[in-house]
Write a protein that holds these residues in place. Structure first.
Motif, mmCIF file in Angstrom:
data_model
loop_
_atom_site.group_PDB
_atom_site.id
_atom_site.type_symbol
_atom_site.label_atom_id
_atom_site.label_comp_id
_atom_site.label_asym_id
_atom_site.label_seq_id
_atom_site.Cartn_x
_atom_site.Cartn_y
_atom_site.Cartn_z
ATOM 1 N N ALA A 298 0.832 -1.206 0.000
ATOM 2 C CA ALA A 298 0.000 0.000 0.000
ATOM 3 C C ALA A 298 0.867 1.256 0.000
ATOM 4 O O ALA A 298 0.573 2.235 -0.697
ATOM 5 C CB ALA A 298 -0.924 -0.002 1.216
ATOM 6 N N ALA A 299 1.957 1.230 0.761
ATOM 7 C CA ALA A 299 2.856 2.386 0.812
ATOM 8 C C ALA A 299 3.538 2.608 -0.534
ATOM 9 O O ALA A 299 3.621 3.743 -1.027
ATOM 10 C CB ALA A 299 3.900 2.180 1.913
ATOM 11 N N LEU A 300 4.021 1.532 -1.154
ATOM 12 C CA LEU A 300 4.725 1.656 -2.436
ATOM 13 C C LEU A 300 3.780 2.089 -3.558
ATOM 14 O O LEU A 300 4.089 2.991 -4.339
ATOM 15 C CB LEU A 300 5.387 0.325 -2.792
ATOM 16 N N GLU A 301 2.622 1.419 -3.636
ATOM 17 C CA GLU A 301 1.725 1.693 -4.757
ATOM 18 C C GLU A 301 1.093 3.078 -4.644
ATOM 19 O O GLU A 301 0.876 3.744 -5.659
ATOM 20 C CB GLU A 301 0.641 0.615 -4.841
ATOM 21 N N SER A 302 0.794 3.521 -3.433
ATOM 22 C CA SER A 302 0.203 4.853 -3.284
ATOM 23 C C SER A 302 1.208 5.939 -3.671
ATOM 24 O O SER A 302 0.842 6.950 -4.282
ATOM 25 C CB SER A 302 -0.300 5.067 -1.852
ATOM 26 N N MET A 303 2.481 5.723 -3.351
ATOM 27 C CA MET A 303 3.495 6.677 -3.799
ATOM 28 C C MET A 303 3.649 6.632 -5.312
ATOM 29 O O MET A 303 3.840 7.667 -5.956
ATOM 30 C CB MET A 303 4.840 6.375 -3.118
ATOM 31 N N ALA A 304 3.539 5.450 -5.896
ATOM 32 C CA ALA A 304 3.591 5.346 -7.355
ATOM 33 C C ALA A 304 2.462 6.151 -7.987
ATOM 34 O O ALA A 304 2.667 6.850 -8.984
ATOM 35 C CB ALA A 304 3.497 3.880 -7.778
ATOM 36 N N ALA A 305 1.260 6.069 -7.415
ATOM 37 C CA ALA A 305 0.120 6.838 -7.939
ATOM 38 C C ALA A 305 0.412 8.335 -7.869
ATOM 39 O O ALA A 305 0.086 9.093 -8.794
ATOM 40 C CB ALA A 305 -1.136 6.488 -7.154
ATOM 41 N N ARG A 306 0.997 8.749 -6.780
ATOM 42 C CA ARG A 306 1.345 10.178 -6.634
ATOM 43 C C ARG A 306 2.304 10.612 -7.740
ATOM 44 O O ARG A 306 2.150 11.672 -8.346
ATOM 45 C CB ARG A 306 1.972 10.403 -5.258
ATOM 46 N N LEU A 307 3.301 9.779 -8.005
ATOM 47 C CA LEU A 307 4.287 10.106 -9.038
ATOM 48 C C LEU A 307 3.661 10.107 -10.431
ATOM 49 O O LEU A 307 4.049 10.903 -11.288
ATOM 50 C CB LEU A 307 5.448 9.111 -8.985
ATOM 51 N N ILE A 308 2.692 9.224 -10.659
ATOM 52 C CA ILE A 308 2.020 9.157 -11.961
ATOM 53 C C ILE A 308 1.343 10.476 -12.289
ATOM 54 O O ILE A 308 1.403 10.959 -13.426
ATOM 55 C CB ILE A 308 0.996 8.003 -11.990
ATOM 56 N N THR A 309 0.691 11.085 -11.307
ATOM 57 C CA THR A 309 -0.026 12.346 -11.569
ATOM 58 C C THR A 309 0.924 13.461 -11.973
ATOM 59 O O THR A 309 0.502 14.445 -12.579
ATOM 60 C CB THR A 309 -0.816 12.796 -10.326
ATOM 61 N N LYS A 310 2.188 13.311 -11.657
ATOM 62 C CA LYS A 310 3.158 14.365 -11.956
ATOM 63 C C LYS A 310 4.020 14.065 -13.188
ATOM 64 O O LYS A 310 4.556 14.989 -13.796
ATOM 65 C CB LYS A 310 4.074 14.583 -10.747
ATOM 66 N N ALA A 311 4.146 12.773 -13.546
ATOM 67 C CA ALA A 311 5.113 12.431 -14.590
ATOM 68 C C ALA A 311 4.541 11.664 -15.781
ATOM 69 O O ALA A 311 5.077 11.758 -16.887
ATOM 70 C CB ALA A 311 6.259 11.626 -13.975
ATOM 71 N N ALA A 312 3.484 10.900 -15.593
ATOM 72 C CA ALA A 312 2.966 10.062 -16.677
ATOM 73 C C ALA A 312 2.243 10.901 -17.723
ATOM 74 O O ALA A 312 1.668 11.946 -17.422
ATOM 75 C CB ALA A 312 2.027 8.994 -16.121
ATOM 76 N N SER A 313 2.255 10.414 -18.949
ATOM 77 C CA SER A 313 1.557 11.114 -20.018
ATOM 78 C C SER A 313 0.070 10.779 -19.998
ATOM 79 O O SER A 313 -0.353 9.784 -19.387
ATOM 80 C CB SER A 313 2.143 10.715 -21.376
#
Length: 249
Positions: free
Chosen positions: A118-133
């Motif tokens: 949960a900790a890893l995936e939630s941080m991944a989601a945060r990063l997606i909103t800033k970096a993913a196309s």
């Protein structure tokens, strides 16, 4: 120049340490570019273990080194080396005078793994909103093209596969190499328990709704909401395991 000055200069000229020799470069052995039998056996064994439905019953699953070596058409040494690596990763355990067995995690261990995920995936989601196309995020929605209005329009096993691909994609889209590496083996363990739990209670329907809400938050670049939704979705699985997964005890 006085005799004292000449003497001092003479000392400076002649008192010198030995010349330093250049440091010897480290020695390297040639590297075989082709995958070794050990790595091939490791990959094959790991894939086979992850594909097993190990939580369906309580019977021990024993792995026979000799038979595996025969099946692979190799000697027992690379199989033994692969087993050692899998044991260090928590997939198998060696029992003296009995053999090697596939590991079933306890309820506590599963809950701890889900919490870490949960900790890893939630941080991944945060990063997606800033970096993913936008196109990458749209790819998440296309995974669920066969699901509409919270209704399951595929066989449960098919949904389980899509569910697993969705969570893998969330991690990969973070583009954080360290996070991806940390999540890799953890997800393999998670995959085995997800396969068992997706058919329990009404988890499939609720999971679909959670995924669609997560996708909408990512599309809107709602960083905090996306992070919260992903974390709550994972912790919902932990709650389910705590309440219903008596087969893990």
């Amino acid at each position: 120049m006085s005799s004292r000055d000449r003497s001092s200069r003479s000392v400076r000229v002649h008192v010198r340490g030995p010349a330093r020799e250049p440091a010897a470069p480290p020695a390297f052995e040639p590297i075989d570019a082709t995958p070794s039998f050990k790595h091939k056996a490791y990959a094959a064994l790991k894939n086979a273990i992850v594909a097993m439905d190990i939580y369906r019953n309580r019977d021990d699953i024993r792995l026979d080194e000799r038979k595996l070596a025969q099946d692979f058409g190799i000697s027992r040494t690379p199989v033994r080396e692969a087993m050692a690596q899998l044991e260090s990763e928590g997939f198998v355990r060696s029992v003296p005078r009995r053999g090697i067995y596939v590991v079933r995690k306890t309820k506590r261990e599963v809950i701890e793994m889900i919490t870490a995920w949960a900790a890893l995936e939630s941080m991944a989601a945060r990063l997606i909103t800033k970096a993913a196309s936008d196109e990458e995020i749209a790819g998440l929605r296309r995974m669920f093209a066969t699901f509409e209005n919270g209704e399951l329009r595929a066989h449960l096993d098919e949904y389980s596969d899509v569910n697993i691909e969705f969570h893998q994609a969330i991690i990969k889209l973070s583009r954080n190499v360290v996070l991806i590496d940390l999540a890799e083996n953890l997800f393999m363990h998670m995959r085995m328990i997800r396969r068992k739990t997706i058919g329990e209670q009404d988890r499939a329907d609720r999971s679909i709704r959670d995924h669609m809400n997560i996708i909408e938050a990512l599309e809107a670049r709602a960083t905090d909401r996306a992070e919260e939704l992903v974390r709550d979705h994972a912790l919902g699985l932990a709650d389910h395991v705590a309440q219903h997964a008596d087969y893990l005890d």
